[in-house]
Scaffold this active site. Structure first.
Site, PDB file in Angstrom:
ATOM      1  N   GLU A 148     -11.251  35.153   9.092  1.00 52.97           N
ATOM      2  CA  GLU A 148      -9.863  35.753   9.965  1.00 52.97           C
ATOM      3  C   GLU A 148      -9.817  37.317   9.479  1.00 52.97           C
ATOM      4  OE1 GLU A 148      -5.944  34.484   8.654  1.00 52.97           O
ATOM      5  OE2 GLU A 148      -6.879  33.192   7.227  1.00 52.97           O
ATOM      6  N   TRP A 149      -9.529  38.174  10.379  1.00 50.50           N
ATOM      7  CA  TRP A 149      -9.012  39.449   9.973  1.00 50.50           C
ATOM      8  C   TRP A 149      -8.122  39.514   8.858  1.00 50.50           C
ATOM      9  CZ3 TRP A 149     -13.454  41.372  10.940  1.00 50.50           C
ATOM     10  CH2 TRP A 149     -14.169  41.369  12.323  1.00 50.50           C
TER      11      TRP A 149
END
Length: 263
Positions: A148-149
């Site tokens: 995930e960012w």
């Protein structure tokens, strides 16, 4: 007479005790967790369809932010599995991993270790770090790669192009699979999934985050094995807000999946 007396004594002992009376209980002999539980939520979503409580098997995920969890209480409430943060990047080890890892096993809760990917360290170094810190336990569920960012990271806000992301994922996943002998699970969120065209990245079980709609509404037809449906749940035995997940299948399917992946 002595032989008769001995037989009578054994008969009396057999009538007064059982194996459970004289042997400690193993995790597998504890009460089965509640099926299809409906946990409270401090910020509930109004589910139009595919409500999470229609699924039989629920679990949670934890890191150092969940301290001193009463795992037997969580299990009795309906927590049937746990994902536990182990590592991040190439040099961070979660402070509570060892405690959660040992106590979930003692409570008879199937569990998996997960790694939070860091985009400023090569995937090979990250895989080596995970392998150095997570035991090769045949009874554990497959390891998890958390993709995930992280826009709030104080040290790395790099966003590689999709091809680079998928290439780095492949390096990590293949190294970890070779070491543990189990195909890893991929955890991801909707924005990361779309940004990196993960609909084309097949061959691995997915654990999808979707707290405002069923995965089929957000991720289309992409298959998933686990679904994280809230980050604000309330689980007995856990303090504060909790992540709660479901297994995408029946209880029979869950038992089959465990047999295939925890050996």
């Amino acid at each position: 007479m002595r032989r008769l007396a001995a037989i009578l004594m054994l008969t009396l002992l057999g009538a007064c005790s059982t194996v459970d009376d004289i042997s400690p209980l193993s995790p597998s002999s504890q009460a089965v967790a509640v099926r299809a539980p409906k946990f409270e939520d401090s910020k509930p979503h109004e589910w139009d369809s595919g409500a999470p409580w229609t699924y039989a098997i629920h679990g949670t995920d934890v890191s150092k932010y969940q301290t001193s969890v009463d795992w037997p209480a969580a299990r009795a409430s309906g927590i049937s599995f746990a994902f536990i943060k182990a590592t991040e990047g190439g040099d961070r080890f979660d402070d509570y991993f060892n405690e959660h890892w040992a106590r979930t096993r003692a409570a008879g809760i199937p569990r998996a270790a997960y790694h939070f990917f860091y985009f400023c360290t090569p995937a090979q170094a990250q895989a080596r770090w995970f392998i150095a810190n997570v035991p090769r336990d045949p009874s554990a569920m497959p390891p998890v790669l958390d993709m995930e960012w992280n826009p709030k990271s104080p040290t790395c806000r790099l966003r590689p192009d999709p091809a680079t992301v998928r290439s780095e994922m492949t390096v990590f996943l293949e190294m970890v699979e070779r070491h543990y002998g189990k195909k890893p699970i991929i955890y991801t969120s909707l924005d990361f999934f779309d940004d990196n065209q993960l609909a084309t990245f097949r061959g691995y079980p997915y654990w999808l985050r979707s707290v405002a709609g069923h995965p089929r509404e957000k991720f289309g037809s992409h298959p998933f094995t686990f679904w994280q449906y809230t980050g604000t749940g309330i689980v007995p035995g856990m303090t504060g807000k909790s992540d709660i997940n479901v297994f995408n299948g029946s209880e029979a399917a869950w038992q089959k999946w465990l047999r295939q992946n925890t050996r």
